[in-house]
Structures are given as structure tokens and as C-alpha cells.
Design an enzyme around this catalytic site. Structure first.
Site, PDB file in Angstrom:
ATOM      1  N   GLY A 113     -13.783  18.997 -16.780  1.00 36.13           N
ATOM      2  CA  GLY A 113     -13.707  18.887 -15.404  1.00 36.13           C
ATOM      3  C   GLY A 113     -12.144  18.714 -15.166  1.00 36.13           C
ATOM      4  O   GLY A 113     -11.417  18.185 -15.991  1.00 36.13           O
ATOM      5  N   GLY A 122      -9.784  17.392 -12.030  1.00 36.08           N
ATOM      6  CA  GLY A 122      -9.387  16.759 -10.725  1.00 36.08           C
ATOM      7  C   GLY A 122      -7.960  16.585 -10.281  1.00 36.08           C
ATOM      8  O   GLY A 122      -7.122  16.898 -11.020  1.00 36.08           O
ATOM      9  N   GLY A 123      -7.568  16.302  -9.067  1.00 37.33           N
ATOM     10  CA  GLY A 123      -6.264  15.971  -8.799  1.00 37.33           C
ATOM     11  C   GLY A 123      -5.593  15.264  -9.713  1.00 37.33           C
ATOM     12  O   GLY A 123      -4.621  15.584  -9.975  1.00 37.33           O
ATOM     13  N   MET A 124      -6.261  14.391 -10.340  1.00 36.83           N
ATOM     14  CA  MET A 124      -5.438  13.380 -11.199  1.00 36.83           C
ATOM     15  C   MET A 124      -5.249  13.278 -12.540  1.00 36.83           C
ATOM     16  O   MET A 124      -5.232  12.518 -13.020  1.00 36.83           O
ATOM     17  CB  MET A 124      -5.823  11.868 -10.472  1.00 36.83           C
ATOM     18  CG  MET A 124      -5.896  11.736  -8.974  1.00 36.83           C
ATOM     19  SD  MET A 124      -4.437  12.565  -8.077  1.00 36.83           S
ATOM     20  CE  MET A 124      -4.924  12.953  -6.626  1.00 36.83           C
ATOM     21  N   VAL A 158     -10.564  16.089 -17.718  1.00 34.71           N
ATOM     22  CA  VAL A 158     -11.444  15.484 -18.823  1.00 34.71           C
ATOM     23  C   VAL A 158     -12.088  16.469 -19.667  1.00 34.71           C
ATOM     24  O   VAL A 158     -12.552  17.484 -19.301  1.00 34.71           O
ATOM     25  CB  VAL A 158     -12.689  14.596 -18.044  1.00 34.71           C
ATOM     26  CG1 VAL A 158     -13.571  14.310 -19.247  1.00 34.71           C
ATOM     27  CG2 VAL A 158     -12.194  13.787 -16.809  1.00 34.71           C
ATOM     28  N   LYS A 189     -10.232  11.646 -20.859  1.00 37.54           N
ATOM     29  CA  LYS A 189      -9.881  11.620 -19.596  1.00 37.54           C
ATOM     30  C   LYS A 189      -8.190  11.518 -19.735  1.00 37.54           C
ATOM     31  O   LYS A 189      -7.555  10.509 -20.148  1.00 37.54           O
ATOM     32  CB  LYS A 189     -10.105  10.541 -18.402  1.00 37.54           C
ATOM     33  CG  LYS A 189      -9.651  11.055 -17.259  1.00 37.54           C
ATOM     34  CD  LYS A 189     -10.110   9.850 -16.023  1.00 37.54           C
ATOM     35  CE  LYS A 189      -9.729   9.784 -14.762  1.00 37.54           C
ATOM     36  NZ  LYS A 189     -10.743  10.968 -13.957  1.00 37.54           N
ATOM     37  N   ASP A 237     -14.535   4.396  -6.554  1.00 37.80           N
ATOM     38  CA  ASP A 237     -14.474   5.802  -6.107  1.00 37.80           C
ATOM     39  C   ASP A 237     -15.567   6.451  -6.316  1.00 37.80           C
ATOM     40  O   ASP A 237     -15.738   7.540  -6.894  1.00 37.80           O
ATOM     41  CB  ASP A 237     -13.270   6.409  -6.670  1.00 37.80           C
ATOM     42  CG  ASP A 237     -12.919   7.625  -6.092  1.00 37.80           C
ATOM     43  OD1 ASP A 237     -13.316   7.937  -4.908  1.00 37.80           O
ATOM     44  OD2 ASP A 237     -12.124   8.549  -6.763  1.00 37.80           O
TER      45      ASP A 237
END
Lengths: 186, 409
Positions: free
Chosen positions: B90, B92-94, B97, B112, B201
């Protein structure tokens, strides 16, 4: 590095003062926002899809604004800077990939180079140039285009940022779009 | 083009753009007079209108889609002396993974890769906290490593899909599934909160579904990278799931996780977020100021106990939420066995005035229907708390109480 309690007002002051690092801090967000924007622009035909391109920028704004008393101008200014930065990132990227095919591989082999291939950068650059021309003729329309298309703001949000009625934005965008499209296809 | 000319173009364009085709031509001729160049310009602009927006979006979208996703690792590549990258799980913005094979452990792990720049001390602190949470509903966080200049958070590898993927596909989920997932998440949160560790989060993308397992991912870590990315102070969370106190005061504790759980539960039941995004700032305002919409309006078959627990979780005041967590962890009020039910009916028949005496107010909702048996039962109804389905009998006689029979829950 994290800058704990920095207020939106302080950050905007740095931006206005032309501190290049201040705008750079938005870059990771801008990259991510652009990816969301890309996804929403490329999948528009899929009904019911509700990707919201401005979420990250909007979120960053809310975080910045929390605890301080930013003015409405600050908010507009923030979104304007984000949209401008997003446009600049795309233009830089497109230019890099028209000027040269990728040079010698100076990155570690662990990185995936296939992920970096640009489709039709020329069209984006034509759009960029046309938008610059439009800004000379009619600055407000050019700003509306930048906020809506590069910043991902809705017509309502553009209207608030420019302090005009939403109908004005919709009407003016129609002409601006047609004019830019015509320049792009000439 | 001169400014005067542009204004003229704009005026004529606006006059004719919304006219039907057959009226346009005549109007153009009268508006432009002998100025053929003007008419030509307007006609060209009008011809551009249908494709303009789409072509601009495509030009922007295609370049935006090709932006580098840093740092992206090559599948099959080796990282350090220890890991082989198997697949991208996956992004994501940050950060991203990956599933990787850990030679030392001899098994798959999730790595990650945190996108820099990052506040290292903060990241280290959060990983240290996350390491302490061991619970069947929490994905294990093993370690923080720096390999080839990358910050890697090593976590337990969990196959399956995230709740976000599931919701994108199915929208609303079956009630039993909502309860199962919410209970898993609630149990994981409760275990962490008992040690004063906050997730920070919680959202569908951080909830992993693997068969019967529900695992909470990214404990404490997810928000660190976000903080680093935005120069904006240490506010945790994601826009759709932000507790009011986070938006308002930038401060929150465990109870913000409970609010986020409420948002997730609502989304599973209703098939859409508590406050669907009109714009980010609107969503924030609504989290602070507007009561969450009734989930039973969106999803009428939501059990009352669940709707009520959800109401607690979504309370604006943090101190009102804890009860909601307990109720979700506890699950549905215990189901009665047939034997107990039969006994209750028998007891109810003997002590026939128990119900009316404890509930002087009329039931909020009831379903009328005739039982049709030879019994003196006339109305099918819900008990006032919505938990029991009852048959209300006719009065036995003037001045006599009614009989209520429990028939199910």
C-alpha cells in the site's frame, strides 16, 4: 523538521517574504494532493466517485489555523500558494521529461525507475503557457483556473477565495477554459 | 489582444454561450456587426467549450499521475543485508508499505518506508510505545531501522485487505460484520489505552481484515510522518475522523481514538462517512459543531444498542465517550437461550404486572399486528428500549393489567 506551534499567519508571512524553504515545506503534501487530483481527473467517468483533491491541503490549513486567528485573506492566500506550488511542480516535472530522456542512473538500484514516465508533457506545458497569457489579459480568470484545476478547489471554494459570487466563477471559467483550450490546440 | 478587445470578446461570448444553437448564429451576427474577426473568435471559443474542461483535466492528470512516488522500492531488490522486497502492499502520502522477506527471522514482515523528512526522535518514541502493545487485535510493531538512508518501521505482516478497500467495494456492511469489526477494533484500542498508548490516526485504511481477524495497524506511527510532512504542529489524525477537541484545541488523548472508532462504525453501517466531504474545512466545522446524523435513519436495521453505543462514541464531549467503547467491546446484550426465554414467558404470565409497573410511558415504537392464535394476544410491539419484541395481550378484565409475552429480541 517539525515546527511545533507555527501559526498560519507566521508561515504566510515567510511566504510573502519569499522564503523559499517556507513553500518547500508544503511539497510532500503537494505531491500527495497531486496524486489524488490525478486519480480524480483520470477517473471522472466513474459515477459516484467522491475523491476530494483538496483534502490534504485543507487539512494542513486547518492544522495551521488551529489556535491562531487567521483572516479570510490568509485562508485564500494559503490555497492560492498551494495551487501555485502544485502547478509549478507539474510544470517542472513535465519540462524535465521533455528536455531529456532520463540520464545515467545515479540512484540506488533499490528504487523503481519505471514509476517515472511522463505521458504527454507537451500538453501540460501548452496549458501552462496559455494560462500565463490569460493572466496578462485577465488576471482573475487565470487565478480561478489555477485554483480550480491545479488546486482542486470547487467553484464555491474558488468563489470564496476570490471573493466573488459562485455564478461569476462558473461563467468566467467557461470562457477561460474555452480560451485556453483553443490556445492549447492551435 | 488589447484589454478592450478582450472585454468585447467576453461580453459577446457571455451573451451567446447559453443560447440554443439555432438562436446563436443570428445573435452573433447582430452582436458582431461587420466585425468578422470578432465573430470568428467567438465561434472558435464556442466550439472549444464542450471539450475544454476535459482536455485540461487530462493534461494535468496525466502529468500528475506520473509524478515520482518517492521512495519507491524495486520489487525483488534487497534492502540492507536482511530484507528482500516482495511486493508493494500500500502507498499513502507519507510512505509506502512493502511485504518483505526477513532472512534473519525467516518469515514475511511488513516494512513501512517512512517518507522523509521526519522527526526522528518523535518516530523513535512512537515506535517504542507501539512495541509495547501486544494484543490479538493489534498488528505488532517490531522495530525501527535505518537501512540505506531510509527509515523503516518493521511490523507484523498481515495478509488480507484493509477496511478502506472493503468499504470502497461494498459500501455498507452487514450488521453482524459491522459489530465484529467494531468489537475487534474496540478491543485493540482498549488494550492500548489501558497502557495509555494512543493510536492517533484511526481510520478504515488502518484497519486490516484477514479472514476472521481484525487488526489495528500503524499504532502511534501513522501520524508522525504526517506531522513531518506538514509544518503544522503535532496534530494527529485524518480529516474525516478528527475528534472535535482536536480540531478545536489541537489537543487530544485516548478519547479521540474513540471518536474515530465512532466515525468508522458509522461509515460501516451507513455506507458513507459521518460528514461526507463538501470541503475539508466544512467537515472540520461539522465535527465540532453539528450533531452526527442518526445512523438508524441511514440504516434502519441497526440494533438499538449499537446505535446508542455509536451515539456515545460520537459524543462531542470526550468524557461522554468511554461508555460507548465498553458497550462495543461487550457486544450485543446477551442473547437468551430458548429455555430462558420460555421460562421468562412463564414467569411473565405469572407475575403479569411486572412490565406495566416498570414502564409507565407508552412504547416509542410498536408494530401492530394480530397474533391470530386463540390466545388473547393482540399487538406485536417493541419494548421501550427497543431490545425486546413483545406480544401485548388484551386486558384480562377491567382494572386488570395487560400481559406481555417476550417473543424474541
Amino acid at each position: 523538521m517539525v515546527n511545533g506551534g507555527q501559526s498560519v499567519t507566521a508561515l504566510l508571512r515567510e511566504w510573502r517574504a519569499g522564503d523559499p524553504q517556507a513553500a518547500e515545506r508544503l511539497l510532500p503534501l503537494v505531491y500527495e494532493e497531486l496524486r489524488t487530483l490525478a486519480a480524480s481527473y483520470m477517473q471522472r467517468e466513474r459515477a459516484g466517485h467522491t475523491l476530494r483533491p483538496t483534502d490534504l491541503i485543507g487539512e494542513a490549513y486547518v492544522r495551521l489555523a488551529a489556535g491562531s486567528q487567521p483572516t479570510w485573506d490568509d485562508r485564500s492566500h494559503f490555497f492560492a500558494i498551494a495551487a501555485r506550488t502544485m502547478r509549478q511542480v507539474l510544470v517542472d516535472h513535465a519540462r524535465k521529461h521533455t528536455a531529456q530522456k532520463r540520464g545515467a542512473d545515479d540512484r540506488p538500484i533499490t528504487f523503481d525507475e519505471d514509476a517515472i514516465a511522463v505521458d504527454r508533457p507537451a500538453e501540460l506545458l501548452a496549458l501552462h503557457d496559455a494560462l500565463d497569457e490569460l493572466a496578462v489579459l485577465d488576471e482573475r480568470k487565470a487565478r480561478a483556473v489555477e485554483l480550480h484545476y491545479f488546486g482542486g478547489l470547487t467553484h464555491e471554494e474558488v468563489a470564496r477565495a476570490l471573493d466573488v459570487h459562485v455564478n461569476t466563477v462558473s461563467r468566467e471559467l467557461k470562457l477561460a477554459e474555452a480560451w485556453i483550450h483553443r490556445r492549447m490546440s492551435v | 489582444m488589447t484589454p478592450e478587445r478582450w472585454r468585447r470578446v467576453e461580453a459577446v461570448f457571455n451573451e451567446v454561450v447559453d443560447l440554443p444553437d439555432h438562436e446563436r448564429a443570428a445573435h452573433l451576427v447582430s452582436a458582431c456587426g461587420s466585425d468578422d474577426a470578432l465573430r470568428g473568435e467567438i465561434e472558435a471559443l464556442l466550439a472549444s467549450v464542450p471539450d475544454a474542461a476535459r482536455s485540461m483535466r487530462t493534461a494535468i492528470g496525466e502529468v500528475a499521475a506520473s509524478l515520482p512516488r518517492v521512495p519507491r522500492l524495486q520489487i525483488g531488490a534487497r534492502l540492507g543485508k536482511r530484507y528482500q522486497i516482495i511486493e508493494l502492499l500500500g502507498e499513502g502520502g507519507m510512505g509506502a508499505v512493502y511485504r518483505a522477506h526477513d532472512d534473519k527471522l525467516g518469515e514475511a514482515v511488513a516494512l513501512k518506508v517512512v517518507r522523509g523528512p521526519v522527526d526522528e526522535q518523535l518516530l523513535r518514541d512512537e515506535v517504542r510505545l507501539a512495541q509495547r502493545v501486544t494484543h490479538p487485535n493489534v498488528c505488532r510493531t517490531f522495530d525501527l531501522e535505518e537501512v540505506d538512508g531510509l527509515h523503516l518501521v518493521k511490523m507484523e505482516y498481515v495478509p488480507g485487505e484493509t477496511l478502506a478497500t472493503r468499504l470502497a467495494r461494498d459500501r455498507a456492511l452487514p450488521i453482524a460484520e459491522c459489530v465484529r469489526i467494531a468489537r475487534g477494533v474496540a478491543a485493540g484500542l482498549a488494550a492500548a489505552h489501558a497502557r495509555h498508548i494512543v493510536h492517533g490516526d484511526l481510520k478504515p485504511a488502518n484497519i486490516m481484515l484477514d479472514g476472521d481477524r481484525v487488526l489495528l495497524m500503524d499504532f502511534g506511527v501513522a501520524w508522525v510522518a504526517r506531522v513531518a510532512a506538514a509544518p503544522v504542529g503535532r496534530l494527529r489524525g485524518t480529516v474525516g475522523y478528527l475528534a472535535p477537541e482536536l480540531v478545536r484545541d489541537r489537543q487530544a488523548d485516548e478519547r479521540a481514538d474513540l471518536y474515530a472508532l465512532g466515525c468508522v462504525l458509522y461509515e460501516m453501517l451507513a455506507g458513507e462517512p459521518v460528514f461526507p466531504a463538501a470541503s475539508t474545512t466544512d467537515v472540520h466545522t461539522r465535527h465540532v459543531a453539528i450533531a452526527a446524523p442518526s445512523v438508524r435513519k441511514m440504516r434502519p436495521d441497526t440494533p438499538r444498542w449499537l446505535a446508542s453505543a455509536l451515539g456515545d462514541l460520537l459524543a462531542k464531549r470526550p468524557e461522554d465517550r468511554a461508555h460507548g467503547l465498553q458497550r462495543v467491546v461487550a457486544g450485543p446484550p446477551r442473547r437468551m437461550s430458548t429455555a430462558v426465554l420460555a421460562a421468562l414467558v412463564a414467569v411473565g404470565a405469572i407475575v403479569h404486572n411486572w412490565w406495566p409497573s416498570t414502564t409507565p410511558t407508552p412504547p416509542a415504537e410498536h408494530v401492530n399486528g394480530h397474533a391470530g392464535s386463540g390466545d388473547n394476544v393482540d399487538t406485536l410491539m417493541f419494548s421501550p428500549d427497543g431490545e425486546w419484541l413483545l406480544f401485548r395481550s388484551n386486558r384480562l378484565g377491567a382494572g386488570q393489567p395487560r400481559l406481555y409475552h417476550v417473543v424474541g429480541r
